[in-house]
Enzyme design. Structure first.
Site, short mmCIF file in Angstrom:
data_model
loop_
_atom_site.label_atom_id
_atom_site.label_comp_id
_atom_site.label_asym_id
_atom_site.label_seq_id
_atom_site.Cartn_x
_atom_site.Cartn_y
_atom_site.Cartn_z
N ASP A 167 13.97 27.14 -0.94
CA ASP A 167 13.47 25.87 -0.47
C ASP A 167 14.29 25.05 0.12
OD1 ASP A 167 12.40 23.40 -0.33
OD2 ASP A 167 11.50 23.37 -2.32
N LYS A 220 11.61 16.13 16.10
CA LYS A 220 11.69 16.94 17.09
C LYS A 220 12.80 16.36 18.25
CE LYS A 220 9.27 20.52 15.48
NZ LYS A 220 10.13 21.47 14.88
N TYR A 255 6.72 13.75 12.96
CA TYR A 255 7.20 14.92 13.67
C TYR A 255 7.88 14.59 15.02
CZ TYR A 255 5.88 19.94 15.51
OH TYR A 255 5.98 20.82 16.10
N ASP A 296 12.16 31.70 3.53
CA ASP A 296 11.12 31.01 3.35
C ASP A 296 10.88 30.55 2.00
OD1 ASP A 296 8.68 30.78 5.73
OD2 ASP A 296 8.07 29.91 3.75
P1 NAD Z 1 3.85 27.86 10.32
O1 NAD Z 1 3.22 27.05 9.39
O2 NAD Z 1 3.14 29.00 10.68
O3 NAD Z 1 5.09 28.19 9.86
C1 NAD Z 1 6.19 27.46 9.16
C2 NAD Z 1 6.78 27.85 7.72
O4 NAD Z 1 7.95 27.03 7.37
C3 NAD Z 1 5.81 28.43 6.77
O5 NAD Z 1 6.23 29.81 6.61
C4 NAD Z 1 6.59 27.53 5.58
O6 NAD Z 1 6.20 28.12 4.37
C5 NAD Z 1 7.86 27.30 6.17
N1 NAD Z 1 8.37 26.13 5.18
C6 NAD Z 1 7.66 24.82 5.33
N2 NAD Z 1 8.30 24.02 4.20
C7 NAD Z 1 9.49 24.75 3.87
C8 NAD Z 1 10.73 24.71 2.71
N3 NAD Z 1 10.54 23.28 2.34
N4 NAD Z 1 11.18 25.60 2.57
C9 NAD Z 1 11.19 26.78 3.15
N5 NAD Z 1 10.52 27.23 4.05
C10 NAD Z 1 9.34 26.05 4.36
O7 NAD Z 1 4.31 27.09 11.60
P2 NAD Z 1 4.69 27.63 12.98
O8 NAD Z 1 3.66 26.70 14.02
O9 NAD Z 1 5.23 28.85 13.09
O10 NAD Z 1 5.73 26.38 13.25
C11 NAD Z 1 7.16 26.65 13.18
C12 NAD Z 1 8.02 25.87 13.98
O11 NAD Z 1 7.69 25.60 15.18
C13 NAD Z 1 8.03 24.51 13.40
O12 NAD Z 1 9.38 23.72 13.59
C14 NAD Z 1 7.22 23.82 14.52
O13 NAD Z 1 7.25 22.34 14.11
C15 NAD Z 1 7.41 24.32 15.54
N6 NAD Z 1 6.50 24.28 16.67
C16 NAD Z 1 5.21 24.72 16.70
C17 NAD Z 1 4.38 24.76 17.63
C18 NAD Z 1 2.93 25.25 17.17
O14 NAD Z 1 2.36 24.86 18.23
N7 NAD Z 1 2.72 26.09 16.43
C19 NAD Z 1 4.72 24.23 18.85
C20 NAD Z 1 5.80 23.59 19.05
C21 NAD Z 1 6.95 23.89 17.95
#
Ligand code: NAD
Length: 286
Positions: free
Chosen positions: A89, A184, A180, A61
């Site tokens: 990153d 997806k 988004y 991360d």
């Molecule tokens: P979150 O914000 O809790 O975690 C996302 C992580 O990605 C963070 O720790 C962030 O630092 C990291 N990140 C972002 N940009 C980055 C970069 N440039 N380099 C390295 N790391 C980076 O989000 P989440 O809800 O856990 O989401 C995780 C995944 O699940 C995403 O792909 C999201 O689209 C997908 N998702 C989430 C949900 C939801 O409802 N939360 C539903 C369906 C899908």
């Protein structure tokens, strides 16, 4: 999360008892699972759940403090496997290559979970191009390049799998989330491309859920409320859970368990397919 103020966000917490425990010979210390987005939410839970199943996890991360929290969480629940933080990153090609190299040095790189992501809510007329590019970089380009670099290691290890975090937004769309939605839908295309090229040895699958109680979701509630002229409570109850038959959000560990299953030998016929766990959101309406 019973003390969580978000309505419907009261699913199972990230504890040892709530992690799916799979008996699989490849769930052992010599198997490395690389998990992106591992500092928070679904990525953290996936890293911890795979470690709890005995894998060595390379947790990557951009958020170093969050990664430290993930390492602590795995230790707190007494995970058999270790979690090794690899800060990086995903918008940086050199970092992507370095992350895969670091994971491969920990053992046999067999599993890659592409979870990192971000959201931006704005109508298409106002959608910032740089934000669109950033989301494409993190959610499509990076998973493609990570897979490119991980594939040779997986073939060398005798097989492996890539699990990609998609969403209900990879099945249908909602307004004000153009980047988004495109990402997806795109990651489902990437999943099928990887399955096509994996020759049956390297599998690929995607995971599609509705709303999961993570910072990504709680962070977008105020923006969505403003865009739609609703209260934050109405955004959760009517917009997020309105079409779901299951009236609570998934919790991160419930999503992590889908990756645990998808990477396991029980899923050997899951290749190019999608684990759609959406509480009925996309297949039903009232
Ligand atoms: P979150 O914000 O809790 O975690 C996302 C992580 O990605 C963070 O720790 C962030 O630092 C990291 N990140 C972002 N940009 C980055 C970069 N440039 N380099 C390295 N790391 C980076 O989000 P989440 O809800 O856990 O989401 C995780 C995944 O699940 C995403 O792909 C999201 O689209 C997908 N998702 C989430 C949900 C939801 O409802 N939360 C539903 C369906 C899908």
């Amino acid at each position: 999360m019973t003390d969580d103020p978000i309505p419907g966000a009261d699913g199972p917490e990230l504890t040892a008892a709530n992690v799916l425990d799979v008996d699989d010979d490849r769930y052992a210390a010599d198997s490395v699972a690389l998990v992106t987005g591992a500092a928070s939410g679904i990525g953290r839970a996936t890293a911890v759940a795979l470690a709890a199943n005995g894998c060595t996890v390379a947790a990557t991360d951009v958020d170093a403090d969050g990664l430290a929290g993930t390492v602590d969480r795995a230790a707190e629940i007494g995970a058999d496997g270790t979690v090794q933080p690899v800060e990086g990153d995903l918008t940086d090609d050199a970092d992507i290559e370095r992350i895969v190299d670091a994971a491969a040095q920990l053992g046999e790189l067999r599993f890659l979970a592409n979870v990192a992501g971000l959201q931006h809510v704005a109508p298409i007329e106002e959608f910032p191009a740089e934000q669109y590019d950033l989301m494409q970089a993190v959610m499509l380009r990076a998973p493609t390049l990570l897979s490119k670099h991980a594939f040779p290691h997986m073939r060398e290890a005798g097989g492996g799998a890539v699990g990609n975090m998609a969403s209900v937004h990879g099945h249908y769309t909602t307004s004000d989330k153009v980047a988004y939605n495109v990402c997806k839908f795109g990651i489902r295309g990437l999943t099928q491309s990887l399955a096509a090229e994996g020759d049956g040895d390297v599998r690929a699958f995607s995971v599609s859920t509705g709303y999961v109680s993570t910072p990504l979701v709680t962070g977008q509630i105020p923006d969505t409320a403003e865009q739609r002229g609703l209260t934050e409570q109405a955004v959760v109850e009517d917009v997020m859970l309105g079409q779901s038959r299951t009236k609570r959000m998934m919790s991160p560990v419930e999503v992590a368990n889908l990756f645990v299953f998808g990477f396991s030998e029980h899923a050997k016929h899951l290749n190019g397919g999608d684990l759609l766990f959406d509480g009925g959101m996309t297949g039903t309406y009232e």
